[in-house]
Write a protein that holds these residues in place. Structure first.
Motif, PDB file in Angstrom:
ATOM      1  N   ARG A  21       0.816  -1.210   0.000  1.00 42.72           N
ATOM      2  CA  ARG A  21       0.000   0.000   0.000  1.00 42.72           C
ATOM      3  C   ARG A  21       0.855   1.267   0.000  1.00 42.72           C
ATOM      4  NH1 ARG A  21      -5.282  -1.557   3.646  1.00 42.72           N
ATOM      5  NH2 ARG A  21      -6.574  -1.857   1.808  1.00 42.72           N
ATOM      6  N   LYS A  24       1.960   1.911  -3.481  1.00 42.50           N
ATOM      7  CA  LYS A  24       0.860   2.428  -4.297  1.00 42.50           C
ATOM      8  C   LYS A  24       0.557   3.884  -3.944  1.00 42.50           C
ATOM      9  CE  LYS A  24      -3.022   0.508  -6.553  1.00 42.50           C
ATOM     10  NZ  LYS A  24      -3.862  -0.667  -6.696  1.00 42.50           N
ATOM     11  N   TRP A  27       3.236   6.262  -5.357  1.00 41.39           N
ATOM     12  CA  TRP A  27       3.096   6.533  -6.785  1.00 41.39           C
ATOM     13  C   TRP A  27       2.049   7.605  -7.028  1.00 41.39           C
ATOM     14  CZ3 TRP A  27       6.159   5.482 -10.706  1.00 41.39           C
ATOM     15  CH2 TRP A  27       7.079   4.456 -10.583  1.00 41.39           C
ATOM     16  N   GLU A  31      -4.902   6.063  -8.771  1.00 36.43           N
ATOM     17  CA  GLU A  31      -4.804   4.761  -8.108  1.00 36.43           C
ATOM     18  C   GLU A  31      -4.399   4.910  -6.643  1.00 36.43           C
ATOM     19  OE1 GLU A  31      -2.474   1.838 -10.124  1.00 36.43           O
ATOM     20  OE2 GLU A  31      -3.568   2.097 -12.003  1.00 36.43           O
ATOM     21  N   GLY A  32      -3.481   5.817  -6.379  1.00 42.12           N
ATOM     22  CA  GLY A  32      -3.074   6.075  -5.000  1.00 42.12           C
ATOM     23  C   GLY A  32      -4.213   6.632  -4.163  1.00 42.12           C
ATOM     24  N   GLU A  35      -6.718   3.902  -3.465  1.00 41.32           N
ATOM     25  CA  GLU A  35      -6.201   2.977  -2.454  1.00 41.32           C
ATOM     26  C   GLU A  35      -6.338   3.578  -1.054  1.00 41.32           C
ATOM     27  OE1 GLU A  35      -5.012  -0.491  -0.940  1.00 41.32           O
ATOM     28  OE2 GLU A  35      -5.328  -0.139  -3.061  1.00 41.32           O
ATOM     29  N   LEU A  78      -3.376  -6.554  -4.333  1.00 41.60           N
ATOM     30  CA  LEU A  78      -2.287  -5.594  -4.546  1.00 41.60           C
ATOM     31  C   LEU A  78      -1.117  -6.176  -5.343  1.00 41.60           C
ATOM     32  CD1 LEU A  78      -2.380  -3.962  -1.032  1.00 41.60           C
ATOM     33  CD2 LEU A  78      -2.887  -2.805  -3.182  1.00 41.60           C
ATOM     34  N   SER A  82      -1.887  -5.832 -13.392  1.00 44.40           N
ATOM     35  CA  SER A  82      -3.002  -5.116 -14.052  1.00 44.40           C
ATOM     36  C   SER A  82      -2.914  -5.215 -15.538  1.00 44.40           C
ATOM     37  CB  SER A  82      -2.981  -3.657 -13.656  1.00 44.40           C
ATOM     38  OG  SER A  82      -3.047  -3.524 -12.261  1.00 44.40           O
TER      39      SER A  82
END
Length: 82
Positions: A21, A24, A27, A31-32, A35, A78, A82
């Protein structure tokens, strides 16, 4: 009484989810952000679920077992390509 081994395994398994996490979140982007929102939502839901289990007479072993299921699902999600 709780199972110390299950508790230790939960702690170790959760560390992997925390690592995934953090990457993620680091980044950033959509998406971050997604999350971060999902993480907070999961924490609230886990609190409600665990409280309900304990109030209905469930054991700490049941709660730990259920948390381990959530952690495993997060690890799988996670680490999926993708």
């Amino acid at each position: 009484m709780y199972n110390p081994l299950a508790f230790a395994l939960l702690a170790l398994e959760a560390q992997k989810v925390i690592e995934l996490r953090l990457v993620k979140l680091a980044w950033g982007g959509a998406e971050g952000w997604d999350e971060a929102q999902q993480m907070v939502s999961e924490k609230v839901n886990a609190l409600i679920e665990a409280s309900g289990t304990l109030m209905m007479g469930g054991s700490t072993n049941t709660v730990i077992s259920r948390y381990r299921e959530h952690v495993a699902a997060n690890t799988k999600r996670l680490t999926a390509i993708s």
